[in-house]
Design a protein around this motif. Structure first.
Motif, short mmCIF file in Angstrom:
data_model
loop_
_atom_site.label_atom_id
_atom_site.label_comp_id
_atom_site.label_asym_id
_atom_site.label_seq_id
_atom_site.Cartn_x
_atom_site.Cartn_y
_atom_site.Cartn_z
N PRO A 188 0.84 -1.21 0.00
CA PRO A 188 0.00 0.00 0.00
C PRO A 188 0.87 1.25 0.00
N CYS A 189 0.42 2.25 -0.71
CA CYS A 189 1.16 3.50 -0.83
C CYS A 189 0.17 4.64 -0.60
N VAL A 193 2.99 10.06 -0.54
CA VAL A 193 4.18 9.68 -1.29
C VAL A 193 4.13 10.20 -2.73
N PHE A 194 3.09 9.83 -3.47
CA PHE A 194 3.01 10.19 -4.88
C PHE A 194 1.79 11.06 -5.22
N ILE A 199 -1.73 0.98 -4.84
CA ILE A 199 -1.06 -0.23 -4.38
C ILE A 199 0.01 -0.59 -5.41
N ILE A 200 1.23 -0.78 -4.94
CA ILE A 200 2.33 -1.19 -5.80
C ILE A 200 2.44 -2.71 -5.72
N TYR A 201 2.48 -3.37 -6.85
CA TYR A 201 2.56 -4.83 -6.88
C TYR A 201 3.96 -5.26 -7.30
N ALA A 223 8.40 1.09 -4.51
CA ALA A 223 8.14 0.41 -3.24
C ALA A 223 9.14 0.85 -2.20
N TYR A 224 10.43 1.01 -2.59
CA TYR A 224 11.45 1.47 -1.67
C TYR A 224 11.15 2.89 -1.20
N MET A 225 10.74 3.75 -2.11
CA MET A 225 10.40 5.14 -1.75
C MET A 225 9.21 5.17 -0.80
N ALA A 226 8.23 4.28 -1.06
CA ALA A 226 7.03 4.26 -0.20
C ALA A 226 7.36 3.78 1.20
#
Length: 226
Positions: A188-189, A193-194, A199-201, A223-226
């Motif tokens: 989940p993001c 963040v953006f 959701i990033i898969y 995903a790393y940034m989130a």
């Protein structure tokens, strides 16, 4: 494309994923008794499709009543209550009208062959109970064989030389099970963040690339940034 966009938006949190299972009632026949013809089992099922009344069969195909993500819309149009997505595999009455037409594209049954359309649940005819039971048993046996093969592949798989030993289990899980099943890791993001919730898969190839110290893609970086 509109249908695909609708599904992507739903999975990214722009619109809720929902199921009407909780409000689904067993169909009743003219006498008021529960109609068992239209009660399905889990997963896609072969079926016959009727029009106006259950005796008037116009096509046969596959129903996706158990797939929540596939029962949001068809061709970008939200499914109406009491309707479900079906794929039409063949026609019985090719010139019969479909119950939910797509003007200019799918208006009669022959035009729906090979495509997905919305169909009223009460006009979907499932196989007999005996046939269903046989199909379920065959499916269980097939899944057992597939699982055994995956387990064998997992045991025999050799690690890439760049993969750290402490990540052996994760790497093999991604390379074998995630790849075979299409499984992904949802992250989940939030909107901070953006700018929008999504959701990033993370897919099996993302995990493999990361653990092999190979080039990583946008999803891994996000995903790393989130």
């Amino acid at each position: 494309m509109a249908e695909l966009k609708a599904l992507v938006n739903a999975s990214n949190g722009h619109s809720p994923m929902f199921s009407d299972k909780s409000s689904y009632q067993v169909p009743v026949n003219k006498e008021g008794a529960a109609d068992k013809r239209n009660v399905g089992v889990a997963g896609p099922q072969s079926c016959e499709l009727a029009l106006d009344c259950i005796e008037n069969k116009v096509a046969f195909g596959t129903v996706f009543d158990d797939h929540e993500e596939m029962n949001i819309s068809v061709h970008g149009v939200p499914l109406k209550p009491g309707h479900v997505r079906v794929s039409v595999d063949g026609h019985i009455q090719p010139e019969a009208s479909v119950p939910v037409p797509i003007p200019g594209e799918i208006e009669v049954v022959r035009q729906a062959v090979g495509s997905h359309v919305a169909w009223p649940r009460e006009l979907i005819i499932y196989p007999t109970v005996a046939k269903k039971k046989k199909e379920v048993l065959q499916g269980q046996s097939k899944r057992k064989d597939e699982l055994q093969k995956l387990q064998d592949d997992y045991r025999k798989m050799k690690l890439n030389k760049n993969v750290p030993k402490q990540y052996k289990v994760l790497y093999k899980h991604a390379a074998v099970f995630m790849k075979a099943t299409g499984e992904s890791i949802p992250i989940p993001c939030d909107s901070d963040v953006f700018g929008t919730e999504k959701i990033i898969y993370i897919l099996h190839e993302n995990v493999k690339a990361l653990l092999e110290f190979d080039m990583i893609g946008q999803a891994t970086i996000s995903a790393y940034m989130a």
